[in-house]
Design an enzyme around this catalytic site. Structure first.
Site, PDB file in Angstrom:
ATOM      1  N   SER A  63      35.909  43.644  40.838  1.00  0.00           N
ATOM      2  CA  SER A  63      34.737  43.112  40.140  1.00  0.00           C
ATOM      3  C   SER A  63      34.967  42.403  38.821  1.00  0.00           C
ATOM      4  CB  SER A  63      33.899  44.331  40.125  1.00  0.00           C
ATOM      5  OG  SER A  63      33.104  44.455  41.063  1.00  0.00           O
ATOM      6  N   LYS A  66      33.898  39.067  38.816  1.00  0.00           N
ATOM      7  CA  LYS A  66      32.161  38.611  38.352  1.00  0.00           C
ATOM      8  C   LYS A  66      32.260  37.928  37.000  1.00  0.00           C
ATOM      9  CE  LYS A  66      29.770  42.372  40.757  1.00  0.00           C
ATOM     10  NZ  LYS A  66      30.710  43.356  41.224  1.00  0.00           N
ATOM     11  N   SER A 123      27.843  46.386  37.311  1.00  0.00           N
ATOM     12  CA  SER A 123      28.722  45.590  38.332  1.00  0.00           C
ATOM     13  C   SER A 123      27.828  45.630  39.753  1.00  0.00           C
ATOM     14  CB  SER A 123      29.999  46.341  38.450  1.00  0.00           C
ATOM     15  OG  SER A 123      31.016  45.682  38.873  1.00  0.00           O
TER      16      SER A 123
END
Length: 302
Positions: A63, A66, A123
């Site tokens: 993640s 991201k 997240s």
């Protein structure tokens, strides 16, 4: 059999124990060994690499990728293509994507700001997909923007984005709408450079990354829940560290546990990246070890 197991164990330890390049700031002997697949530390103000261990190897970032999704959504808001108060309807894909979530329900609408906060603080994969689809029409189109932006801001050709979340492509094969052609890979140096570009171009990101929780929808209509931060190095958290104001954690089975940290000290900003530890705690413990080596123990607890 015992000999084969011993050889396998030694090979595993070798992949996790790294040392940095001895041309970075301090002599190699002054740096500890790190139990991670890659570790880097960047002075975001000067561009100096203080430490780089395995920093040029392409690895799954989970993640942490991201941060590119965040960057593009912030650009959309700044340039007027999106507004924080705009309503975004969650698709079936967004509502059912696996992993960390804010519990989106297909067909229900949430604001850009609600989705962005859940993605940045907690997240949330469902929030990331919903924003990507709203921004570009489909996740695949959004991924094209992610890769184009990577080249624009100078990330290496070793870095390639496969989806908006950092999930493994195997996790997305069941969704026809998903961008599942390839996995996301990034070098630790590219992760740090992305973080640097994000926080210097959009300093308002810290309005989200310093929050201990974000609001999310509850099980019942009108109910809200608190989506806890995944960054345990924020002051007041379990590994709270003075000067930390973000940025992003990550975990998948292939990536291991990862953390990109942003730290203010002495009027300068430092970016740390730890990739591929074996436990969620270790990503923060290895970051603290890196800060201790760079600054001395007097500067790190908070």
């Amino acid at each position: 059999m015992k000999r084969l197991l011993l050889v396998a164990f030694i090979a595993l330890v070798a992949t996790l124990t790294i040392k940095g390049n001895d041309w970075l700031g301090q002599a190699e002997a002054e740096w500890p060994e790190f139990q991670a697949k890659a570790v880097v530390m960047l002075n975001a103000d000067t561009g100096e690499w203080l430490y780089a261990g395995n920093g040029d190897k392409a690895l799954p970032p989970a993640s942490m990728s991201k941060m590119m999704t965040e960057l593009l959504i912030l650009e959309d808001v700044r340039e007027g293509r999106l507004r924080w108060e705009d309503a975004v309807e969650a698709s079936d894909y967004a509502a059912n994507v696996p992993g960390a979530e804010m519990r989106l329900k297909a067909g229900q609408s949430y604001t850009v700001e609600e989705l962005f906060a859940a993605m940045t603080v907690h997240s949330a994969n469902d929030a990331a997909v919903a924003l990507a689809e709203r921004s570009a029409g489909s996740e695949a189109e959004f991924v094209e923007r992610m890769n184009a932006k990577a080249r624009e801001i100078g990330l290496s050709k070793k870095t390639a984005f496969g989806n908006a979340t950092g999930l493994s492509r195997q996790d997305l094969l069941a969704f026809a709408e998903a961008s599942s052609a390839k996995d996301t890979v990034m070098t630790a140096k590219d992760v740090a450079l992305l973080a640097r570009h994000l926080i210097t171009s959009f300093p308002e990101i810290v309005r989200f990354t310093t929050e201990s929780a974000a609001p999310g929808p509850g099980e019942n209509a009108g109910e809200t829940v608190r989506l806890q931060t995944t960054n345990e190095m924020l002051p007041g958290q379990r590994f709270g560290t003075a000067g930390n104001d973000g940025l992003k954690t990550g975990y998948t089975e292939s990536a291991g546990y990862c953390f990109t940290g942003s730290f203010l000290r002495g009027g300068e900003r430092y970016i740390t990246v730890v990739m591929g530890t074996e436990t969620p705690e270790a990503r923060f413990e290895e970051t603290a070890k890196l800060l201790d080596a760079a600054w001395g123990k007097e500067g790190t607890p908070g």
